[in-house]
Design a protein around this motif. Sequence first.
Motif, PDB file in Angstrom:
ATOM      1  N   ARG A  34       0.837  -1.206   0.000  1.00  0.00           N
ATOM      2  CA  ARG A  34       0.000   0.000   0.000  1.00  0.00           C
ATOM      3  C   ARG A  34       0.876   1.262   0.000  1.00  0.00           C
ATOM      4  N   ASP A  35       1.850   1.300   0.899  1.00  0.00           N
ATOM      5  CA  ASP A  35       2.727   2.464   0.996  1.00  0.00           C
ATOM      6  C   ASP A  35       3.582   2.629  -0.258  1.00  0.00           C
ATOM      7  N   SER A  36       4.038   1.521  -0.818  1.00  0.00           N
ATOM      8  CA  SER A  36       4.855   1.564  -2.024  1.00  0.00           C
ATOM      9  C   SER A  36       4.062   2.121  -3.204  1.00  0.00           C
ATOM     10  N   THR A  37       2.830   1.692  -3.328  1.00  0.00           N
ATOM     11  CA  THR A  37       1.974   2.195  -4.406  1.00  0.00           C
ATOM     12  C   THR A  37       1.770   3.700  -4.256  1.00  0.00           C
ATOM     13  N   LYS A  38       1.540   4.133  -3.035  1.00  0.00           N
ATOM     14  CA  LYS A  38       1.352   5.571  -2.774  1.00  0.00           C
ATOM     15  C   LYS A  38       2.624   6.343  -3.126  1.00  0.00           C
ATOM     16  N   ARG A  39       3.778   5.822  -2.673  1.00  0.00           N
ATOM     17  CA  ARG A  39       5.050   6.498  -2.979  1.00  0.00           C
ATOM     18  C   ARG A  39       5.285   6.541  -4.481  1.00  0.00           C
ATOM     19  N   SER A  40       4.958   5.473  -5.164  1.00  0.00           N
ATOM     20  CA  SER A  40       5.151   5.406  -6.608  1.00  0.00           C
ATOM     21  C   SER A  40       4.322   6.468  -7.323  1.00  0.00           C
ATOM     22  N   LEU A  76      17.041   9.872 -14.151  1.00  0.00           N
ATOM     23  CA  LEU A  76      17.960   9.105 -13.311  1.00  0.00           C
ATOM     24  C   LEU A  76      17.686   9.318 -11.822  1.00  0.00           C
ATOM     25  N   VAL A  77      17.431  10.560 -11.452  1.00  0.00           N
ATOM     26  CA  VAL A  77      17.150  10.888 -10.045  1.00  0.00           C
ATOM     27  C   VAL A  77      15.895  10.162  -9.579  1.00  0.00           C
ATOM     28  N   PHE A  78      14.848  10.189 -10.375  1.00  0.00           N
ATOM     29  CA  PHE A  78      13.601   9.547  -9.981  1.00  0.00           C
ATOM     30  C   PHE A  78      13.717   8.022 -10.019  1.00  0.00           C
ATOM     31  N   ALA A  79      14.508   7.486 -10.909  1.00  0.00           N
ATOM     32  CA  ALA A  79      14.739   6.039 -10.931  1.00  0.00           C
ATOM     33  C   ALA A  79      15.461   5.608  -9.653  1.00  0.00           C
ATOM     34  N   LYS A  80      16.435   6.406  -9.223  1.00  0.00           N
ATOM     35  CA  LYS A  80      17.170   6.117  -7.987  1.00  0.00           C
ATOM     36  C   LYS A  80      16.236   6.192  -6.778  1.00  0.00           C
ATOM     37  N   ALA A  81      15.356   7.175  -6.776  1.00  0.00           N
ATOM     38  CA  ALA A  81      14.417   7.339  -5.664  1.00  0.00           C
ATOM     39  C   ALA A  81      13.450   6.155  -5.571  1.00  0.00           C
ATOM     40  N   ALA A  82      13.143   5.529  -6.684  1.00  0.00           N
ATOM     41  CA  ALA A  82      12.186   4.416  -6.709  1.00  0.00           C
ATOM     42  C   ALA A  82      12.838   3.076  -6.372  1.00  0.00           C
ATOM     43  N   GLU A  83      14.163   3.007  -6.325  1.00  0.00           N
ATOM     44  CA  GLU A  83      14.864   1.740  -6.117  1.00  0.00           C
ATOM     45  C   GLU A  83      14.478   1.020  -4.833  1.00  0.00           C
TER      46      GLU A  83
END
Length: 167
Positions: A34-40, A76-83
Motif C-alpha cells: 500500500r505504501d509503495s503504491t502511494k510512494r510510486s 535518473l534521479v527519480f529512478a534512484k528514488a524508486a529503487e
Amino acid sequence: MQALDHGRGAHPNSYMVEEIWQELAKAKYQEWERDSTKRSWELQNLQDSCEIALREKHVHEDAADSTSQQLADLKLVFAKAAEADIPTEVPDYLCCKITLDIFRDPVITPSGLTYERAVILDHLEKVGKFDPITRETLFPSQLVQNLAIKEAVGAFLEKHGWAYKMD
C-alpha cells in the motif's frame, strides 16, 4: 512482533508461532505494498511536474541542449528514488542455510553457523544430533539466539517491506 517473541519463548517449534509469523508477514507485506503504491504515484506525479516545468523553461529560454540533458538527469534521479521499492534478493547472510528463507528466529551454533531455530531443532530431532553443514556433534542446548542477525533482519525488513512476501 511481541506476540511472536513470546510464543517463541514458550514453544519454539509450535505451529502457532509459525501462524503468527505468517499473519504478521502478510500484514507487513500488505502495508508495504500500500505504501509503495502511494510512494510510486507521488514520485510519478512529482516527476511529471518537474518535466513540465523544465519544458516550459526550455520554451522561455530556448535552451534545447541543456533541457534534454536535464530531463535525462531527472529520469535518473527519480529512478534512484524508486529503487527502495523494487524487490531484489535478500542477502544470503540474512537467510537460513537450510531453507534459504529470511530468518525469523536465528540461532548460532558453536561452529559459528546461523540457522532458523525451528529448522535446526527439527533437524536435530529427526535426522541426528549434528550440524548439517559441518557435521560436528550438536545439541539443542548449544544453540544461542543470534541477536546481531535478528537485528539485521529487522532493519532489512523495515527498509525493504517487500521481503515479507511469502511464496
